[in-house]
Structure formats: structure tokens, C-alpha cells
Design an enzyme around this catalytic site. Structure first.
Site, PDB file in Angstrom:
ATOM      1  N   LYS A  24       0.853  -0.970  -5.252  1.00  0.00           N
ATOM      2  CA  LYS A  24       1.973  -1.918  -5.326  1.00  0.00           C
ATOM      3  C   LYS A  24       2.209  -2.374  -6.768  1.00  0.00           C
ATOM      4  O   LYS A  24       3.343  -2.567  -7.183  1.00  0.00           O
ATOM      5  CB  LYS A  24       1.709  -3.122  -4.413  1.00  0.00           C
ATOM      6  CG  LYS A  24       1.635  -2.760  -2.920  1.00  0.00           C
ATOM      7  CD  LYS A  24       2.942  -2.220  -2.397  1.00  0.00           C
ATOM      8  CE  LYS A  24       2.977  -2.159  -0.879  1.00  0.00           C
ATOM      9  NZ  LYS A  24       4.261  -1.623  -0.362  1.00  0.00           N
ATOM     10  N   TYR A  55      -4.401  -0.569  -2.275  1.00  0.00           N
ATOM     11  CA  TYR A  55      -3.072  -1.134  -1.974  1.00  0.00           C
ATOM     12  C   TYR A  55      -2.523  -1.892  -3.184  1.00  0.00           C
ATOM     13  O   TYR A  55      -1.361  -1.726  -3.568  1.00  0.00           O
ATOM     14  CB  TYR A  55      -3.236  -2.044  -0.761  1.00  0.00           C
ATOM     15  CG  TYR A  55      -1.977  -2.676  -0.220  1.00  0.00           C
ATOM     16  CD1 TYR A  55      -1.113  -1.956   0.601  1.00  0.00           C
ATOM     17  CD2 TYR A  55      -1.665  -4.006  -0.496  1.00  0.00           C
ATOM     18  CE1 TYR A  55       0.026  -2.554   1.127  1.00  0.00           C
ATOM     19  CE2 TYR A  55      -0.532  -4.608   0.022  1.00  0.00           C
ATOM     20  CZ  TYR A  55       0.310  -3.878   0.831  1.00  0.00           C
ATOM     21  OH  TYR A  55       1.435  -4.463   1.348  1.00  0.00           O
TER      22      TYR A  55
HETATM   23  P1  NAI Z   1       4.469  -2.540   9.404  1.00  0.00           P
HETATM   24  O1  NAI Z   1       3.148  -1.868   9.450  1.00  0.00           O
HETATM   25  O2  NAI Z   1       4.850  -3.499  10.464  1.00  0.00           O
HETATM   26  O3  NAI Z   1       5.629  -1.440   9.283  1.00  0.00           O
HETATM   27  C1  NAI Z   1       5.522  -0.381   8.378  1.00  0.00           C
HETATM   28  C2  NAI Z   1       6.618   0.608   8.642  1.00  0.00           C
HETATM   29  O4  NAI Z   1       6.397   1.739   7.810  1.00  0.00           O
HETATM   30  C3  NAI Z   1       6.620   1.113  10.075  1.00  0.00           C
HETATM   31  O5  NAI Z   1       7.962   1.336  10.462  1.00  0.00           O
HETATM   32  C4  NAI Z   1       5.869   2.437   9.957  1.00  0.00           C
HETATM   33  O6  NAI Z   1       6.221   3.349  10.964  1.00  0.00           O
HETATM   34  C5  NAI Z   1       6.360   2.912   8.593  1.00  0.00           C
HETATM   35  N1  NAI Z   1       5.480   3.904   7.994  1.00  0.00           N
HETATM   36  C6  NAI Z   1       4.184   3.770   7.648  1.00  0.00           C
HETATM   37  N2  NAI Z   1       3.721   4.938   7.164  1.00  0.00           N
HETATM   38  C7  NAI Z   1       4.759   5.806   7.211  1.00  0.00           C
HETATM   39  C8  NAI Z   1       4.901   7.179   6.867  1.00  0.00           C
HETATM   40  N3  NAI Z   1       3.884   7.907   6.380  1.00  0.00           N
HETATM   41  N4  NAI Z   1       6.109   7.777   7.034  1.00  0.00           N
HETATM   42  C9  NAI Z   1       7.148   7.054   7.527  1.00  0.00           C
HETATM   43  N5  NAI Z   1       7.073   5.774   7.885  1.00  0.00           N
HETATM   44  C10 NAI Z   1       5.885   5.159   7.740  1.00  0.00           C
HETATM   45  O7  NAI Z   1       4.553  -3.190   7.963  1.00  0.00           O
HETATM   46  P2  NAI Z   1       5.427  -4.416   7.400  1.00  0.00           P
HETATM   47  O8  NAI Z   1       4.578  -5.609   7.422  1.00  0.00           O
HETATM   48  O9  NAI Z   1       6.761  -4.438   8.003  1.00  0.00           O
HETATM   49  O10 NAI Z   1       5.510  -3.950   5.873  1.00  0.00           O
HETATM   50  C11 NAI Z   1       6.636  -3.307   5.298  1.00  0.00           C
HETATM   51  C12 NAI Z   1       6.420  -3.197   3.806  1.00  0.00           C
HETATM   52  O11 NAI Z   1       6.185  -4.495   3.268  1.00  0.00           O
HETATM   53  C13 NAI Z   1       5.214  -2.353   3.428  1.00  0.00           C
HETATM   54  O12 NAI Z   1       5.497  -1.608   2.275  1.00  0.00           O
HETATM   55  C14 NAI Z   1       4.146  -3.395   3.141  1.00  0.00           C
HETATM   56  O13 NAI Z   1       3.178  -2.898   2.262  1.00  0.00           O
HETATM   57  C15 NAI Z   1       4.983  -4.499   2.540  1.00  0.00           C
HETATM   58  N6  NAI Z   1       4.352  -5.798   2.602  1.00  0.00           N
HETATM   59  C16 NAI Z   1       4.121  -6.430   3.802  1.00  0.00           C
HETATM   60  C17 NAI Z   1       3.529  -7.694   3.819  1.00  0.00           C
HETATM   61  C18 NAI Z   1       3.268  -8.441   5.078  1.00  0.00           C
HETATM   62  O14 NAI Z   1       2.726  -9.562   5.001  1.00  0.00           O
HETATM   63  N7  NAI Z   1       3.636  -7.960   6.250  1.00  0.00           N
HETATM   64  C19 NAI Z   1       3.117  -8.336   2.575  1.00  0.00           C
HETATM   65  C20 NAI Z   1       3.400  -7.602   1.387  1.00  0.00           C
HETATM   66  C21 NAI Z   1       4.005  -6.384   1.414  1.00  0.00           C
END
Ligand code: NAI
Length: 246
Positions: free
Chosen positions: A157, A153
Site C-alpha cells: 500500500k 500489506y
Molecule cells: P473485501 O475483502 O471485503 O473485498 C475485496 C474485494 O476484492 C472483493 O470483491 C474480492 O473479491 C476482490 N478481490 C480480492 N482479490 C482479488 C483478485 N485476485 N482478483 C479479483 N478480485 C479480487 O475488502 P474491502 O474491505 O472492501 O477492501 C477493499 C480495498 O480497500 C482493498 O484494497 C483493501 O486493502 C482496502 N482497505 C480496506 C480497509 C478496511 O478497513 N476494510 C482499510 C484500508 C484499506
């Protein structure tokens, strides 16, 4: 041609992506909400429409590179423009490096890095044609400072930040900006299973002493994708309550 600026937000079904989609719609964009399943997207589109915004839903598995290219090119063709691309969808497959499999490595690199390269490549032409573009790639503080158990990851990133700087250099003269927004610890499904002790430890190293909310990230993306932000490019903005300060 759609009169409003058209934005694609991937991973819009929940968490940070959902908040970004709602915020960009409130900013007056037509938001194309992308995720793998139709149900949550339809719900989101109804919510945005009820609030007076404009949105549509497209399903796409972003780990399917041909599907990503077809999605981006299809949206640009359908609306006659593509102004904003927010690459938010991402996954984790955590493991210590001693135990991490090649499959865990590849899955995270493909979904969190390669698919974003494909999406940006497909977006470049319509953005150049429209003489305007705002690309935001959602990175992570793990990519800035590393995080035990997240070699795949953090590599993906961190790769995004170098990739995004290059896109910014190549496309800047075409009035297209490219930036990363790097969330710290944000309250979403991705972080909800962390043990209470870990959450307390994390809060202790965050200057504001709390986890962030998806809306904190959406507010930053709102500015970075605005017409006003044309002189902001090639940056990685950490929105992390002062956890990393880098
Ligand atoms: P989450 O797991 O709640 O949501 C992820 C979203 O991406 C969901 O809508 C899921 O359906 C979609 N997704 C995943 N794989 C997919 C695929 N193959 N095709 C289409 N859609 C797909 O994650 P969250 O927390 O909302 O994270 C969003 C972004 O922020 C991500 O890139 C994550 O790495 C990044 N992030 C999140 C942090 C956190 O603390 N929640 C911290 C740092 C970065």
C-alpha cells in the site's frame, strides 16, 4: 462509442468496491464491475440497473497480470473509451515478520501492487487518446503509518502511493489525474473478524470514535473521479475518521 464516462472498478463484488461501483453509477458513469466470481457481480449490475444506472460485469483474477491487461484493454475497445479506473481489489495475508513466508509476501505484493501497475499501464493509452483520465488506487492507512502483522500489506500500500505520484507526474499533462484514497478501519468482510477488544481499542484512537462505512470511501472516490477534480493529482487522501492525520 459509449456516451457516458466509462469506469472500471475492481473488487466490486462486496465491501468498499461495491459501494464505489454503486456511487459512480449514481454519478452517471457506465460502471464495469470486476471481481473473480460472476454471481455477486450479476446481482450488483441488476441492482444498479434497477436504480436507473448503467453497469456491466467482467470476471477477472487480478493476480493474473495478462488477464488484467486484457480486461482493461478489452473494456476500452468495447466502449471506445476508458475514463476512470478504480483499483480497489486487494487482499491481506497477515503474519508477524518473523513468521511471514515468502509466499505470503509475494501474494500480497502481486495482488495489491504489481497488478495495479499493470492495470494503470494498460489504461494510460486509452485515457491519453480520450484526453481525460481519473485513476484512483485504494491504498490504506497501514501503508502510511505501518501496522503490526502487515509488513507485506503495508509495503504494497505504501508502494502504491509512490507509484501513483509517479503516474500523476507522467500523465498530468494529458489531463489524466492519479490519486490514492487510503481508508482507515472500514466495516467490511476484511475487518469483520477482528476481536471486539481490538475494535474498541481502534475506536479509541479514531477522532470520530467509530469505524467508517464503505460509502464514506465511495463519496471521496466520487469527487476524485469527477470532472471537477482535474487539479487534484498525486495525492493520498486518508479517509479514516482522523486516525492518522498524515
Ligand atoms: P473485501 O475483502 O471485503 O473485498 C475485496 C474485494 O476484492 C472483493 O470483491 C474480492 O473479491 C476482490 N478481490 C480480492 N482479490 C482479488 C483478485 N485476485 N482478483 C479479483 N478480485 C479480487 O475488502 P474491502 O474491505 O472492501 O477492501 C477493499 C480495498 O480497500 C482493498 O484494497 C483493501 O486493502 C482496502 N482497505 C480496506 C480497509 C478496511 O478497513 N476494510 C482499510 C484500508 C484499506
Amino acid at each position: 462509442m459509449t456516451e457516458q464516462r466509462v469506469a472500471i472498478v475492481t473488487g466490486a463484488s462486496r465491501g468498499i468496491g461495491r459501494a464505489i461501483a454503486k456511487r459512480l453509477a449514481a454519478d452517471g458513469r457506465h460502471v464495469v464491475c470486476v471481481a473473480r466470481s460472476q454471481g455477486p457481480l450479476d446481482e450488483l449490475v441488476s441492482e444498479i440497473t434497477a436504480d436507473g444506472g448503467s453497469a456491466s460485469a467482467k470476471t477477472c483474477d487480478i493476480s493474473d497480470f495478462d488477464a488484467v491487461a486484457a480486461l482493461v484493454e478489452g473494456v476500452a475497445e468495447e466502449h471506445g473509451r476508458l475514463d476512470i479506473l478504480v483499483n480497489n481489489a486487494g487482499i491481506t495475508k497477515d503474519n508477524l515478520i518473523l513468521r511471514m513466508s515468502n509466499e505470503e509476501w509475494d501474494a500480497v505484493i502481486d495482488t495489491n501492487l504489481k497488478s495495479i501497475f499493470v492495470a494503470c499501464r494498460s489504461a494510460a493509452r486509452p485515457m491519453m487518446k480520450g484526453k481525460f483520465g481519473r485513476i484512483v488506487n485504494i491504498a490504506s492507512t497501514s501503508g502510511l503509518v505501518g501496522n503490526s502483522g502487515q509488513a507485506n500489506y503495508a509495503a504494497a500500500k505504501s508502494g502504491l502511493t509512490g507509484f501513483t505520484k509517479t503516474v500523476a507526474r507522467e500523465l498530468g499533462k494529458k489531463n489524466i489525474t492519479a490519486n490514492c484514497v487510503a481508508p482507515g478501519f472500514i466495516e467490511t468482510d476484511m475487518t469483520k473478524d477482528l476481536p471486539a477488544g481490538v475494535i474498541e481499542h481502534i475506536k479509541g484512537v479514531i477522532s470520530t470514535r467509530d469505524l467508517g462505512k464503505p460509502e464514506d470511501i465511495a463519496a471521496c472516490v466520487s469527487y476524485v473521479t469527477s470532472d471537477d477534480a482535474g487539479y487534484l493529482t498525486g495525492q493520498t487522501i486518508a479517509v479514516d475518521g482522523g486516525m492518522t492525520m498524515c
